[in-house]
Write a protein that holds these residues in place. Structure first.
Motif, PDB file in Angstrom:
ATOM      1  N   PHE A  11      23.271 -32.048  12.871  1.00 55.26           N
ATOM      2  CA  PHE A  11      24.110 -31.563  11.787  1.00 55.26           C
ATOM      3  C   PHE A  11      23.725 -32.056  10.402  1.00 55.26           C
ATOM      4  CE2 PHE A  11      26.772 -31.614  15.625  1.00 55.26           C
ATOM      5  CZ  PHE A  11      26.992 -30.257  15.732  1.00 55.26           C
ATOM      6  N   HIS A  12      23.021 -33.183  10.294  1.00 52.74           N
ATOM      7  CA  HIS A  12      22.845 -33.746   8.969  1.00 52.74           C
ATOM      8  C   HIS A  12      21.401 -33.969   8.534  1.00 52.74           C
ATOM      9  CE1 HIS A  12      27.138 -34.344   8.726  1.00 52.74           C
ATOM     10  NE2 HIS A  12      27.101 -34.933   9.892  1.00 52.74           N
ATOM     11  N   TYR A  13      20.554 -34.452   9.412  1.00 48.67           N
ATOM     12  CA  TYR A  13      19.241 -34.913   8.987  1.00 48.67           C
ATOM     13  C   TYR A  13      18.123 -33.906   9.181  1.00 48.67           C
ATOM     14  CZ  TYR A  13      21.399 -39.510   8.780  1.00 48.67           C
ATOM     15  OH  TYR A  13      22.200 -40.571   8.477  1.00 48.67           O
ATOM     16  N   GLY A  14      18.387 -32.785   9.794  1.00 55.82           N
ATOM     17  CA  GLY A  14      17.331 -31.834  10.050  1.00 55.82           C
ATOM     18  C   GLY A  14      16.588 -32.178  11.322  1.00 55.82           C
ATOM     19  N   VAL A  20      13.629 -40.049   8.232  1.00 52.61           N
ATOM     20  CA  VAL A  20      14.021 -41.457   8.349  1.00 52.61           C
ATOM     21  C   VAL A  20      15.419 -41.609   8.939  1.00 52.61           C
ATOM     22  CG1 VAL A  20      14.369 -43.609   7.071  1.00 52.61           C
ATOM     23  CG2 VAL A  20      12.485 -42.104   6.463  1.00 52.61           C
ATOM     24  N   GLY A  21      16.273 -40.631   8.752  1.00 52.28           N
ATOM     25  CA  GLY A  21      17.623 -40.696   9.306  1.00 52.28           C
ATOM     26  C   GLY A  21      17.652 -40.805  10.824  1.00 52.28           C
ATOM     27  N   HIS A  22      16.549 -40.475  11.486  1.00 55.83           N
ATOM     28  CA  HIS A  22      16.470 -40.592  12.935  1.00 55.83           C
ATOM     29  C   HIS A  22      15.945 -41.952  13.381  1.00 55.83           C
ATOM     30  CE1 HIS A  22      17.319 -36.398  13.035  1.00 55.83           C
ATOM     31  NE2 HIS A  22      16.179 -36.056  12.497  1.00 55.83           N
ATOM     32  N   ALA A  31      10.282 -48.196   7.144  1.00 53.93           N
ATOM     33  CA  ALA A  31      10.263 -46.975   6.328  1.00 53.93           C
ATOM     34  C   ALA A  31      11.050 -47.164   5.038  1.00 53.93           C
ATOM     35  CB  ALA A  31      10.827 -45.798   7.133  1.00 53.93           C
ATOM     36  N   MET A  32      12.226 -47.788   5.123  1.00 54.18           N
ATOM     37  CA  MET A  32      13.048 -47.978   3.928  1.00 54.18           C
ATOM     38  C   MET A  32      12.375 -48.935   2.947  1.00 54.18           C
ATOM     39  SD  MET A  32      15.230 -45.732   4.344  1.00 54.18           S
ATOM     40  CE  MET A  32      16.003 -46.030   2.758  1.00 54.18           C
ATOM     41  N   GLU A  33      11.707 -49.953   3.452  1.00 53.23           N
ATOM     42  CA  GLU A  33      10.986 -50.848   2.544  1.00 53.23           C
ATOM     43  C   GLU A  33       9.930 -50.074   1.761  1.00 53.23           C
ATOM     44  OE1 GLU A  33       8.314 -54.918   2.387  1.00 53.23           O
ATOM     45  OE2 GLU A  33       9.069 -54.238   4.321  1.00 53.23           O
TER      46      GLU A  33
END
Length: 125
Positions: A11-14, A20-22, A31-33
């Protein structure tokens, strides 16, 4: 994605495998760094980075995403200039978890960072 991430995946991240949301655990933080380092490089001195992050629950435990994000940004060289919280409403999907007595995170953090002038920089980005 894991079972817990399936709703976000749908529903949200594709559906891209690189979204990265997965990501979870060390893969997410790596990844966030990279993303925050790129933001640091892209901003001019005194530039502002604003993030909206939400702690989450994993295996029944409160995972402090906001505090860890703040620490990571500080390590990169950002200065935290403000932090606010707001209640997430409506809880809708999480309401059933609360009714079952399970831990639900009901707030999200708004983190505001500044890229300092070169003289104030703490680490190499």
């Amino acid at each position: 994605p894991t079972r817990g991430a399936w709703g976000a995946y749908t529903f949200h991240y594709g559906q891209s495998a690189g979204q990265v949301g997965h990501f979870r655990g060390a893969r997410y933080w790596t990844a966030m760094e990279q993303i925050y380092r790129q933001a640091y490089r892209a901003l001019r001195p005194s530039g502002i980075l604003m993030l909206v992050v939400k702690d989450h629950v994993q295996d029944g435990k409160h995972i402090e995403t906001a505090n860890r994000t703040a620490a990571l940004c500080a390590q990169i060289g950002f200065i935290e200039v403000a932090r606010h919280q707001r209640r997430v409403w409506p809880l809708s999907l999480w309401q059933r978890r609360r009714e079952q007595g399970k831990l639900v995170i009901e707030v999200e953090d708004i983190l505001v960072f500044e890229r300092p002038h070169a003289a104030h920089r703490t680490t190499e980005a």
